[in-house]
Scaffold this motif. Structure first.
Motif, PDB file in Angstrom:
ATOM      1  N   ARG A 135      13.623 -52.805  65.004  1.00 17.78           N
ATOM      2  CA  ARG A 135      12.562 -52.565  65.981  1.00 17.78           C
ATOM      3  C   ARG A 135      12.416 -53.783  66.880  1.00 17.78           C
ATOM      4  O   ARG A 135      12.660 -54.907  66.468  1.00 17.78           O
ATOM      5  CB  ARG A 135      11.231 -52.277  65.284  1.00 17.78           C
ATOM      6  N   SER A 136      11.995 -53.507  68.089  1.00 16.77           N
ATOM      7  CA  SER A 136      11.777 -54.576  69.067  1.00 16.77           C
ATOM      8  C   SER A 136      10.353 -55.116  68.907  1.00 16.77           C
ATOM      9  O   SER A 136       9.404 -54.352  68.692  1.00 16.77           O
ATOM     10  CB  SER A 136      11.976 -54.031  70.481  1.00 16.77           C
ATOM     11  N   ASP A 137      10.206 -56.411  69.015  1.00 18.81           N
ATOM     12  CA  ASP A 137       8.901 -57.087  68.925  1.00 18.81           C
ATOM     13  C   ASP A 137       8.467 -57.471  70.340  1.00 18.81           C
ATOM     14  O   ASP A 137       8.973 -58.433  70.921  1.00 18.81           O
ATOM     15  CB  ASP A 137       9.001 -58.322  68.042  1.00 18.81           C
ATOM     16  N   PRO A 138       7.518 -56.724  70.946  1.00 15.86           N
ATOM     17  CA  PRO A 138       7.135 -57.011  72.344  1.00 15.86           C
ATOM     18  C   PRO A 138       6.560 -58.406  72.511  1.00 15.86           C
ATOM     19  O   PRO A 138       6.696 -59.016  73.544  1.00 15.86           O
ATOM     20  CB  PRO A 138       6.085 -55.935  72.651  1.00 15.86           C
ATOM     21  N   GLY A 139       5.910 -58.904  71.502  1.00 12.04           N
ATOM     22  CA  GLY A 139       5.271 -60.216  71.642  1.00 12.04           C
ATOM     23  C   GLY A 139       6.265 -61.344  71.801  1.00 12.04           C
ATOM     24  O   GLY A 139       6.040 -62.293  72.554  1.00 12.04           O
ATOM     25  N   SER A 140       7.392 -61.278  71.067  1.00 12.69           N
ATOM     26  CA  SER A 140       8.368 -62.384  71.114  1.00 12.69           C
ATOM     27  C   SER A 140       9.621 -62.036  71.908  1.00 12.69           C
ATOM     28  O   SER A 140      10.415 -62.923  72.225  1.00 12.69           O
ATOM     29  CB  SER A 140       8.756 -62.769  69.691  1.00 12.69           C
ATOM     30  N   GLY A 141       9.827 -60.737  72.182  1.00 16.32           N
ATOM     31  CA  GLY A 141      11.045 -60.341  72.887  1.00 16.32           C
ATOM     32  C   GLY A 141      12.248 -60.253  71.969  1.00 16.32           C
ATOM     33  O   GLY A 141      13.359 -60.024  72.426  1.00 16.32           O
ATOM     34  N   LEU A 142      12.102 -60.414  70.663  1.00 18.89           N
ATOM     35  CA  LEU A 142      13.195 -60.377  69.705  1.00 18.89           C
ATOM     36  C   LEU A 142      13.256 -59.009  69.033  1.00 18.89           C
ATOM     37  O   LEU A 142      12.312 -58.213  69.082  1.00 18.89           O
ATOM     38  CB  LEU A 142      13.010 -61.473  68.648  1.00 18.89           C
ATOM     39  N   THR A 143      14.367 -58.770  68.359  1.00 18.99           N
ATOM     40  CA  THR A 143      14.552 -57.543  67.579  1.00 18.99           C
ATOM     41  C   THR A 143      14.472 -57.909  66.107  1.00 18.99           C
ATOM     42  O   THR A 143      15.213 -58.777  65.638  1.00 18.99           O
ATOM     43  CB  THR A 143      15.901 -56.895  67.896  1.00 18.99           C
ATOM     44  N   ARG A 144      13.549 -57.274  65.398  1.00 25.73           N
ATOM     45  CA  ARG A 144      13.379 -57.542  63.970  1.00 25.73           C
ATOM     46  C   ARG A 144      13.999 -56.405  63.173  1.00 25.73           C
ATOM     47  O   ARG A 144      13.996 -55.246  63.613  1.00 25.73           O
ATOM     48  CB  ARG A 144      11.888 -57.698  63.635  1.00 25.73           C
ATOM     49  N   PHE A 145      14.517 -56.738  61.983  1.00 29.23           N
ATOM     50  CA  PHE A 145      15.230 -55.721  61.208  1.00 29.23           C
ATOM     51  C   PHE A 145      15.013 -55.921  59.721  1.00 29.23           C
ATOM     52  O   PHE A 145      14.617 -56.995  59.273  1.00 29.23           O
ATOM     53  CB  PHE A 145      16.724 -55.750  61.534  1.00 29.23           C
ATOM     54  N   GLU A 146      15.295 -54.821  59.003  1.00 30.90           N
ATOM     55  CA  GLU A 146      15.295 -54.841  57.535  1.00 30.90           C
ATOM     56  C   GLU A 146      16.487 -54.007  57.077  1.00 30.90           C
ATOM     57  O   GLU A 146      16.622 -52.845  57.447  1.00 30.90           O
ATOM     58  CB  GLU A 146      13.995 -54.279  56.971  1.00 30.90           C
ATOM     59  N   VAL A 147      17.350 -54.616  56.267  1.00 30.81           N
ATOM     60  CA  VAL A 147      18.597 -53.966  55.831  1.00 30.81           C
ATOM     61  C   VAL A 147      18.672 -54.041  54.318  1.00 30.81           C
ATOM     62  O   VAL A 147      18.389 -55.090  53.712  1.00 30.81           O
ATOM     63  CB  VAL A 147      19.828 -54.657  56.459  1.00 30.81           C
ATOM     64  N   THR A 148      19.057 -52.929  53.673  1.00 34.69           N
ATOM     65  CA  THR A 148      19.254 -52.893  52.220  1.00 34.69           C
ATOM     66  C   THR A 148      20.715 -52.592  51.941  1.00 34.69           C
ATOM     67  O   THR A 148      21.260 -51.585  52.421  1.00 34.69           O
ATOM     68  CB  THR A 148      18.354 -51.829  51.576  1.00 34.69           C
ATOM     69  N   ALA A 149      21.368 -53.481  51.167  1.00 31.64           N
ATOM     70  CA  ALA A 149      22.790 -53.326  50.813  1.00 31.64           C
ATOM     71  C   ALA A 149      22.899 -53.224  49.301  1.00 31.64           C
ATOM     72  O   ALA A 149      22.497 -54.148  48.587  1.00 31.64           O
ATOM     73  CB  ALA A 149      23.600 -54.494  51.353  1.00 31.64           C
ATOM     74  N   SER A 150      23.428 -52.089  48.801  1.00 28.05           N
ATOM     75  CA  SER A 150      23.601 -51.935  47.349  1.00 28.05           C
ATOM     76  C   SER A 150      24.844 -52.691  46.903  1.00 28.05           C
ATOM     77  O   SER A 150      25.859 -52.754  47.602  1.00 28.05           O
ATOM     78  CB  SER A 150      23.700 -50.457  46.991  1.00 28.05           C
ATOM     79  N   LEU A 151      24.738 -53.298  45.724  1.00 31.72           N
ATOM     80  CA  LEU A 151      25.870 -54.036  45.161  1.00 31.72           C
ATOM     81  C   LEU A 151      26.856 -53.059  44.520  1.00 31.72           C
ATOM     82  O   LEU A 151      26.465 -52.038  43.943  1.00 31.72           O
ATOM     83  CB  LEU A 151      25.369 -55.037  44.123  1.00 31.72           C
ATOM     84  N   LYS A 152      28.148 -53.374  44.615  1.00 33.32           N
ATOM     85  CA  LYS A 152      29.144 -52.517  43.983  1.00 33.32           C
ATOM     86  C   LYS A 152      29.020 -52.526  42.466  1.00 33.32           C
ATOM     87  O   LYS A 152      29.451 -51.584  41.809  1.00 33.32           O
ATOM     88  CB  LYS A 152      30.543 -52.963  44.408  1.00 33.32           C
ATOM     89  N   SER A 153      28.376 -53.572  41.929  1.00 36.26           N
ATOM     90  CA  SER A 153      28.197 -53.620  40.477  1.00 36.26           C
ATOM     91  C   SER A 153      27.056 -52.745  40.019  1.00 36.26           C
ATOM     92  O   SER A 153      26.801 -52.617  38.832  1.00 36.26           O
ATOM     93  CB  SER A 153      27.899 -55.062  40.038  1.00 36.26           C
ATOM     94  N   ALA A 154      26.352 -52.084  40.973  1.00 35.14           N
ATOM     95  CA  ALA A 154      25.184 -51.287  40.609  1.00 35.14           C
ATOM     96  C   ALA A 154      25.541 -49.908  40.122  1.00 35.14           C
ATOM     97  O   ALA A 154      24.682 -49.168  39.674  1.00 35.14           O
ATOM     98  CB  ALA A 154      24.251 -51.172  41.813  1.00 35.14           C
ATOM     99  N   ALA A 155      26.787 -49.515  40.257  1.00 37.45           N
ATOM    100  CA  ALA A 155      27.191 -48.165  39.889  1.00 37.45           C
ATOM    101  C   ALA A 155      26.973 -47.938  38.399  1.00 37.45           C
ATOM    102  O   ALA A 155      27.575 -48.617  37.567  1.00 37.45           O
ATOM    103  CB  ALA A 155      28.663 -47.933  40.255  1.00 37.45           C
ATOM    104  N   GLY A 156      26.084 -47.035  38.067  1.00 32.17           N
ATOM    105  CA  GLY A 156      25.829 -46.707  36.670  1.00 32.17           C
ATOM    106  C   GLY A 156      25.029 -47.733  35.917  1.00 32.17           C
ATOM    107  O   GLY A 156      24.950 -47.671  34.701  1.00 32.17           O
ATOM    108  N   LYS A 157      24.443 -48.708  36.603  1.00 26.08           N
ATOM    109  CA  LYS A 157      23.687 -49.767  35.917  1.00 26.08           C
ATOM    110  C   LYS A 157      22.248 -49.780  36.444  1.00 26.08           C
ATOM    111  O   LYS A 157      22.020 -49.566  37.615  1.00 26.08           O
ATOM    112  CB  LYS A 157      24.318 -51.138  36.152  1.00 26.08           C
ATOM    113  N   PRO A 158      21.301 -50.045  35.558  1.00 22.35           N
ATOM    114  CA  PRO A 158      19.907 -50.139  36.034  1.00 22.35           C
ATOM    115  C   PRO A 158      19.699 -51.411  36.822  1.00 22.35           C
ATOM    116  O   PRO A 158      20.392 -52.391  36.622  1.00 22.35           O
ATOM    117  CB  PRO A 158      19.081 -50.149  34.727  1.00 22.35           C
TER     118      PRO A 158
END
Length: 448
Positions: free
Chosen positions: A419-442
């Motif tokens: 999303r764009s931040d009108p106050g600062s002119g920057l683009t802020r983001f949130e990204v979630t990356a699953s680990l390959k070791s997560a397969a079948g593991k809690p």
């Protein structure tokens, strides 16, 4: 010269003491819900006898000096704060009394304000006469906190009882006694003039002085219609007729005692000389230091006792710890051995998907114009990244780099997304990356 003020505001009762021909007339009063109520009235032959009948320490003491020893006058001053009024008044005191100022005690009270002027009631008393009144009480352990004027106390008491008119006319109160006549002229419940006329048996001069006082008051406050004269004591018809208006004589049942009157005048003038207040402050200071010394000694003894007891408990506790240490030595050695084995096993574990390795990877993949502000790592689960970039395209470029990394499986924007931040002119983001070791593991514990 000194100006009297109250010495204490302690929540105690009041003991009013007045000198009468038969001894000391006194009244004990209490403040109940803002109203001063008299609990007892009596007469004692002497101050010593009075101390045996009442508890002086449980009461604040007030007394009065005769009006023949006090000069009262009402004057007008520019409206100002009480401190400034006092300064202006002190500049005029030498014109108000022929006595040296060091032989005078004075006090004042503001009456009413009109058109930038404040009318002030000033009372100047001979210090020697007031000391003669205070000294016997002081010597008997009855130190007065207030010294007022007897006729003004009677005036206030009669006002409170509704025995005096409360209108805007010029009214009068005349207290006729054996050797003097006290006269108070007032309007709207405020004194206009206070006079004491000494006499010898007859009231021949009273009529003349009464007329002079009325004329002077009408000059000071022009336009006042003559009201009623209230007489306390034996009325002399010829002298009182000089008033020129209505006259009323109060009987004994309608007139409070002087001691009771003092209980109605607890916030007005106070002519207690400065010397007595200084003496009492010094006595209280000495008493305070004695109490502080006693309290310090008690605290020291208690602290010393507590310290010795604490040492005893400490020694006993130390002995118990030593015995417990002996019991736990074997278990402690076994735990250390087990800890060493766990460290050895941990060093052999694969740390490919450790937080440090993942942090190094996501940092190395950052484009030049993308910055991270948050790193949330869940072992064997996923990592959440938050940050900012100058454009949204830079963020999507960073997401593609993460998808090509060998550490991550699915990479997607989550939460706030991009999303764009009108106050600062920057683009802020949130990204979630699953680990390959997560397969079948809690998911593991979070690390931030």
């Amino acid at each position: 010269m000194s100006r009297g003020q109250p010495l204490s505001r302690a929540p105690r009762g009041w003991l009013a003491v007045a000198a009468v021909p038969t001894g000391l007339e006194y009244a004990v009063a209490r403040d109940r819900e803002g109203q001063v109520q008299i609990e007892r009235e009596a007469v004692a032959a002497s101050p010593v006898e009075l101390t045996s009948q009442v508890d002086a320490k449980a009461n604040r003491i007030t007394t009065a000096v005769g009006s023949e020893d006090v000069f009262c006058e009402t004057i007008q001053l520019p409206t100002a704060e009480p401190g400034e009024l006092r300064q202006m008044l002190e500049l005029q005191l030498d014109q108000m009394t022929p006595l040296p100022l060091e032989e005078v005690v004075y006090d004042f009270t503001p009456l009413e304000t009109s058109e930038g002027k404040t009318r002030v009631l000033v009372a100047l008393g001979r210090k020697s006469a007031i000391n003669d009144r205070v000294a016997p009480l002081e010597a008997a352990g009855l130190p007065p906190e207030r010294v007022t004027v007897d006729v003004l106390a009677l005036f206030r008491a009669l006002l409170q009882r509704g025995a005096l008119p409360n209108d805007d006319r010029l009214n009068g109160l005349a207290q006729i006694q054996r050797h003097r006549v006290d006269l108070v002229l007032f309007s709207r419940s405020q004194p206009v003039a206070v006079r004491t006329i000494l006499r010898e048996g007859e009231l021949a001069d009273f009529a003349w002085e009464l007329q002079r006082t009325v004329v002077a008051a009408q000059v000071q406050l022009p336009g006042l219609e003559l009201g009623k004269l209230t007489v306390v004591g034996a009325e002399s018809g010829e002298a009182v007729q000089a008033w020129g208006g209505a006259v009323e004589t109060l009987t004994n049942g309608a007139v409070p005692s002087l001691a009771a009157s003092l209980c109605a005048d607890l916030t007005g003038l106070n002519l207690l000389p400065e010397e007595w207040r200084t003496k009492r402050r010094r006595a209280r200071t000495r008493q305070t230091w004695v109490r502080i010394g006693v309290a310090a000694a008690v605290v020291y003894l208690l602290a010393l006792t507590g310290f010795l007891v604490a040492i005893g408990f400490r020694k006993a506790h130390l002995n118990n710890l030593r015995a417990e240490k002996t019991k736990l030595t074997a278990a402690y050695q076994g735990a250390r051995q087990l800890h060493s084995e766990l460290l050895a096993m941990q060093s052999q574990l694969d740390d490919k998907y450790s937080a440090l390795e993942v942090l190094r990877e996501v940092t190395s993949l950052l484009p030049e114009n993308v910055k991270l502000s948050a790193f949330n790592f869940r072992r064997d689960d996923a990592v959440t990244l938050k940050g900012q970039a100058d454009t949204a395209q830079s963020v999507y470029s960073y997401v593609e780099r993460l998808q090509r990394s060998g550490l991550f499986g699915e990479v997607k924007t989550g939460g706030g997304g991009v999303r764009s931040d009108p106050g600062s002119g920057l683009t802020r983001f949130e990204v979630t990356a699953s680990l390959k070791s997560a397969a079948g593991k809690p998911g593991g514990a979070a690390w931030r």
